[in-house]
Design an enzyme around this catalytic site. Structure first.
Site, PDB file in Angstrom:
ATOM      1  N   HIS A 186       2.270   1.318  -7.778  1.00  0.00           N
ATOM      2  CA  HIS A 186       1.639   0.440  -6.967  1.00  0.00           C
ATOM      3  C   HIS A 186       2.004   1.109  -5.373  1.00  0.00           C
ATOM      4  O   HIS A 186       0.354   0.902  -5.346  1.00  0.00           O
ATOM      5  CB  HIS A 186       2.518  -1.015  -6.777  1.00  0.00           C
ATOM      6  CG  HIS A 186       2.447  -2.511  -5.732  1.00  0.00           C
ATOM      7  ND1 HIS A 186       0.762  -3.305  -6.585  1.00  0.00           N
ATOM      8  CD2 HIS A 186       2.287  -2.196  -3.975  1.00  0.00           C
ATOM      9  CE1 HIS A 186       0.950  -4.437  -5.426  1.00  0.00           C
ATOM     10  NE2 HIS A 186       1.343  -2.773  -4.181  1.00  0.00           N
ATOM     11  N   GLU A 187       2.316   1.685  -5.431  1.00  0.00           N
ATOM     12  CA  GLU A 187       2.269   2.180  -4.209  1.00  0.00           C
ATOM     13  C   GLU A 187       1.419   3.667  -4.444  1.00  0.00           C
ATOM     14  O   GLU A 187       1.034   4.053  -3.363  1.00  0.00           O
ATOM     15  CB  GLU A 187       3.701   2.204  -3.509  1.00  0.00           C
ATOM     16  CG  GLU A 187       4.631   0.987  -3.074  1.00  0.00           C
ATOM     17  CD  GLU A 187       3.768   0.675  -1.890  1.00  0.00           C
ATOM     18  OE1 GLU A 187       2.722   0.824  -1.483  1.00  0.00           O
ATOM     19  OE2 GLU A 187       4.473  -0.380  -2.108  1.00  0.00           O
TER      20      GLU A 187
END
Length: 356
Positions: A19-20
């Site tokens: 996600h990051e």
């Protein structure tokens, strides 16, 4: 217990990293400077700086963050850093950077499914009649246990799933069925009947059926790369749709919110799936990745969806949401998330005491 903890850390680590990393790589592609890339929150256990970015591993493994240059409106920015400032990018670029995190979660699910389908193919239920129900069109038309459904309305039948799909899409229209019985083909004509039943959520519904049940036997179908990609995208879309429907039904009260689980439940299931093998464990990660992507798109301030909401308001009105209003909405969003976390922890603890 230790097994579940390790499995939980792996699951959360993979999901948060993907996600990051989505935010990080798309920010860099859009010319935004990244100051911090952190897995976890709180005190930093490990940190290393490469170029402008400090990469960190933090103590609380329940999330992560990417801190970008000029991310907060009103922040004082050195003149030479204006070109790297997130705030000074176009609305489209900012929206793409924010949406990249959830998008990468969906891409992770597609990738996991693709690898699984290439490695092991897919398992489908054989289109063999195991039982014919009483007082149904199938019984009246003469379908018998052991019949192999070969064709419906000139559509080749490969699996029992094909039968359900065609009947469901037919809206009660007459069906021309070809079955194989004792090595011979036999034509059967019947019309499905509208019967009461239950959907995936346990809700009472009416649906068209012919009144047959499969044998439970399955077969493995190998997939070429194009078929594997098609099934990966289709099944990811199906998970996204099912998750959104589930959330909607929880909000409407059709499904009890007591079904929500938190970190303790994730750890328990992660440990169980890890024991079952790498394929089960990978599938569980894929499922959670879709959930994480969708949750982050909720229009709640402090989540990615909240930022996209602010950008949408700015695009519609021609001016950005004021810093004061943004701060109040972020505080409200944070309070909502804290309340949700307390609720899911409460659910987890209840399950533990009830032996769930």
């Amino acid at each position: 217990m230790g097994h579940s903890v390790i499995a939980f850390i792996i699951v959360i680590g993979v999901l948060v990293f993907i996600h990051e990393f989505g935010h990080f790589i798309v920010a860099r592609l859009c010319g935004v400077g990244v100051e911090v890339f952190s897995l976890g929150f709180g005190p930093k256990i490990f940190k290393k700086k490469y170029g402008r970015t400090q990469y960190c591993l933090s103590a609380i493994p329940l999330g992560g963050y990417v801190k970008m240059v000029g991310e907060e409106p009103g922040t004082t920015i050195d003149p030479e850093d204006i070109k790297l400032s997130f705030t000074h990018k176009s609305l489209l670029q900012k929206s793409i950077v924010v949406a990249a995190g959830p998008l990468f979660n969906f891409l992770l699910t597609i990738l996991i499914f693709y690898v699984l389908y290439q490695f092991s193919g897919i398992y489908l239920a054989k289109p063999i009649v195991g039982k014919v129900m009483e007082d149904t069109p199938a019984l009246t038309a003469g379908i018998k246990p052991g019949d192999v459904i070969k064709e419906i309305n000139q559509n080749k039948i490969e699996s029992f799933e094909d039968i359900a799909r065609i009947i469901g899409a037919g809206n009660g229209e007459q069906l021309d069925i070809i079955v194989e019985r004792d090595s011979r083909l036999k034509g059967i004509v019947l019309s499905p009947a509208l019967k009461p039943g239950k959907n995936l959520f346990g809700e009472e519904i009416e649906k068209y059926v012919i009144g047959i049940v499969g044998t439970g036997e399955s077969f493995n179908k190998s997939l070429n790369p194009f078929q594997a990609m098609w099934h990966s995208v289709k099944d990811t879309y199906g998970l996204v749709k099912l998750t959104i429907l589930s959330v909607g039904k929880m909000l409407s009260g059709s499904i009890s919110a007591n079904n929500l689980g938190g970190p303790l439940m994730i750890a328990q299931i992660a440990g169980e799936q890890a024991k079952e093998g790498i394929m089960n464990f990978a599938w569980f990660i894929a499922l959670l990745s879709v959930n994480l992507g969708i949750i982050n798109l909720f229009p709640i301030p402090v989540l990615d969806g909240g930022h996209l909401l602010f950008f949408g308001i700015e695009a519609a009105t021609g001016k950005a949401v004021s810093d004061k209003l943004r701060e109040k909405l972020n505080q409200f969003g944070a309070a909502v998330l804290v309340a949700l976390m307390v609720f899911v922890f409460y659910n987890d603890i209840l399950r533990m005491f009830n032996g769930g």
